[in-house]
Design an enzyme around this catalytic site. Structure first.
Site, PDB file in Angstrom:
ATOM      1  N   ILE A 104      25.901 -12.851  40.442  1.00 53.07           N
ATOM      2  CA  ILE A 104      24.918 -12.123  41.234  1.00 53.07           C
ATOM      3  C   ILE A 104      25.665 -11.486  42.404  1.00 53.07           C
ATOM      4  O   ILE A 104      26.441 -12.168  43.085  1.00 53.07           O
ATOM      5  CB  ILE A 104      23.829 -13.086  41.751  1.00 53.07           C
ATOM      6  CG1 ILE A 104      23.073 -13.676  40.552  1.00 53.07           C
ATOM      7  CG2 ILE A 104      22.874 -12.359  42.686  1.00 53.07           C
ATOM      8  CD1 ILE A 104      22.089 -14.778  40.902  1.00 53.07           C
ATOM      9  N   ASN A 128      23.558  -1.895  34.962  1.00 54.24           N
ATOM     10  CA  ASN A 128      23.776  -3.177  34.281  1.00 54.24           C
ATOM     11  C   ASN A 128      23.027  -3.145  32.959  1.00 54.24           C
ATOM     12  O   ASN A 128      21.980  -2.502  32.845  1.00 54.24           O
ATOM     13  CB  ASN A 128      23.234  -4.310  35.160  1.00 54.24           C
ATOM     14  CG  ASN A 128      23.337  -5.678  34.500  1.00 54.24           C
ATOM     15  OD1 ASN A 128      24.385  -6.043  33.987  1.00 54.24           O
ATOM     16  ND2 ASN A 128      22.239  -6.415  34.499  1.00 54.24           N
ATOM     17  N   HIS A 161      21.070  -5.643  30.417  1.00 51.21           N
ATOM     18  CA  HIS A 161      20.487  -6.992  30.415  1.00 51.21           C
ATOM     19  C   HIS A 161      19.747  -7.189  29.097  1.00 51.21           C
ATOM     20  O   HIS A 161      18.956  -6.316  28.709  1.00 51.21           O
ATOM     21  CB  HIS A 161      19.529  -7.126  31.603  1.00 51.21           C
ATOM     22  CG  HIS A 161      18.831  -8.436  31.670  1.00 51.21           C
ATOM     23  ND1 HIS A 161      19.459  -9.585  32.097  1.00 51.21           N
ATOM     24  CD2 HIS A 161      17.578  -8.789  31.326  1.00 51.21           C
ATOM     25  CE1 HIS A 161      18.598 -10.592  32.028  1.00 51.21           C
ATOM     26  NE2 HIS A 161      17.452 -10.139  31.567  1.00 51.21           N
ATOM     27  N   SER A 206      17.806  -3.815  28.178  1.00 53.03           N
ATOM     28  CA  SER A 206      17.486  -2.812  29.196  1.00 53.03           C
ATOM     29  C   SER A 206      18.745  -2.425  29.963  1.00 53.03           C
ATOM     30  O   SER A 206      19.557  -3.297  30.286  1.00 53.03           O
ATOM     31  CB  SER A 206      16.477  -3.384  30.211  1.00 53.03           C
ATOM     32  OG  SER A 206      15.322  -3.887  29.559  1.00 53.03           O
ATOM     33  N   ASP A 247      18.556  -8.389  38.273  1.00 54.87           N
ATOM     34  CA  ASP A 247      17.921  -7.744  37.108  1.00 54.87           C
ATOM     35  C   ASP A 247      16.607  -7.068  37.503  1.00 54.87           C
ATOM     36  O   ASP A 247      15.698  -6.929  36.689  1.00 54.87           O
ATOM     37  CB  ASP A 247      17.641  -8.789  36.006  1.00 54.87           C
ATOM     38  CG  ASP A 247      18.915  -9.473  35.550  1.00 54.87           C
ATOM     39  OD1 ASP A 247      18.850 -10.673  35.243  1.00 54.87           O
ATOM     40  OD2 ASP A 247      19.972  -8.818  35.541  1.00 54.87           O
TER      41      ASP A 247
END
Ligand code: GRF
Length: 203
Positions: A91, A106, A108, A135, A144
Site C-alpha cells: 500500500i 493499478n 486489481h 479492473s 484499490d
C-alpha cells in the site's frame, strides 16, 4: 512515453506489457522495473529485456513513508512519466503518491468497487457471484479505491475454485492492462482531477 512498472511477484502482467510492446501495440519505453522483493520474477523478466531494475527492501527503512519517498524519488530519477502497478503488493503512502495523481494505474483482480484488498477470487466465489473480473484504475491514497478506467469480466463456472478462477482471469488481465496503458500513454485517456476521461469525454 517513458513508463516505470512496480511488481512484487512473478510478473505475468509485466510480461504482458512487454509482449504488447514487442507486437507493436504499446509504443512506450519501459525505463525501470522496481520491486519490494529482490527475488521477484518480474525483476528477472526486466533484466532479460534489458530494462533497469530496482529492488528496495522495506526492512531497510524506518517506516512506510520513508520507503515510499525513496522509491518514488528513484522512479522520478528514471525519467518515467507513467507508473504501472502490476502485481505490486504494498500500500503506497498518500503523501508519496500525490505528485503522481493521474499518472499511476493499478490492475486489481476484481470488479471494483467489489472486493478491494486481497483474496478477491475466493471472496467472489464465497459470495456466489455469477461473474468475476479485473479492473484497471487510477491509484489514489485509498487502497484499490481510485477511479476505475476499464474492466474485464468473465462468468464464474459451477466447477470453479479459487485457483481455476485466477487462472482464467489472468489472460483477461493480460489484455486489459496493456490496452489501458496504450490509451493513457497515447494521450487519449487522462485524469480530470476526479476521474478518467477518454478523448475529453467523461466515461
Ligand atoms: C494478478 O492477479 C494481478 O491482478 C494482481 O497480482 C496478481 C499477480 O500478478 N495485482 P503478476 O502475475 O505478478 O503480474
Amino acid at each position: 512515453a517513458k513508463v516505470a512498472v512496480l511488481a512484487s511477484g512473478r510478473g505475468s502482467n509485466l510480461a504482458a506489457l512487454l509482449d504488447a510492446r514487442t507486437r507493436g501495440e504499446l509504443p512506450v519505453e519501459f525505463v525501470l522495473v522496481g520491486s519490494d522483493k529482490a527475488t521477484a520474477g518480474a525483476l528477472r523478466l526486466a533484466e532479460a529485456a534489458g530494462i533497469a531494475t530496482l529492488a528496495l527492501d522495506p526492512r531497510s527503512y524506518a517506516d512506510r513513508r520513508a520507503f515510499d519517498l525513496d522509491l518514488f524519488e528513484r522512479i522520478t530519477d528514471s525519467g518515467a512519466e507513467w507508473l504501472v502497478l502490476a502485481g505490486f503488493m504494498r500500500i503506497l503512502d498518500g503523501e508519496a503518491l500525490r505528485p503522481w495523481a493521474g499518472r499511476i494505474i493499478n490492475i486489481h483482480p476484481s470488479l471494483l468497487p467489489k472486493y478491494r484488498g486481497l483474496h478477491t477470487h475466493r471472496r467472489a466465489l464465497e459470495a456466489g457471484d455469477a461473474e468475476h473480473g479485473a479492473s484497471v484504475h487510477f491509484v489514489t491514497a485509498e487502497l484499490d479505491g481510485g477511479p476505475v478506467i476499464a474492466q474485464a469480466r468473465l462468468p464464474i463456472g459451477a466447477g470453479d475454485d479459487e485457483q481455476s478462477l485466477a487462472q482464467r482471469l489472468l489472460p483477461l488481465e493480460h489484455r486489459l492492462l496493456p490496452a489501458v496503458l496504450a490509451e493513457l500513454a497515447g494521450g487519449r485517456l487522462q485524469w480530470d482531477g476526479h476521474g478518467p476521461r477518454f478523448d475529453g469525454r467523461p466515461l
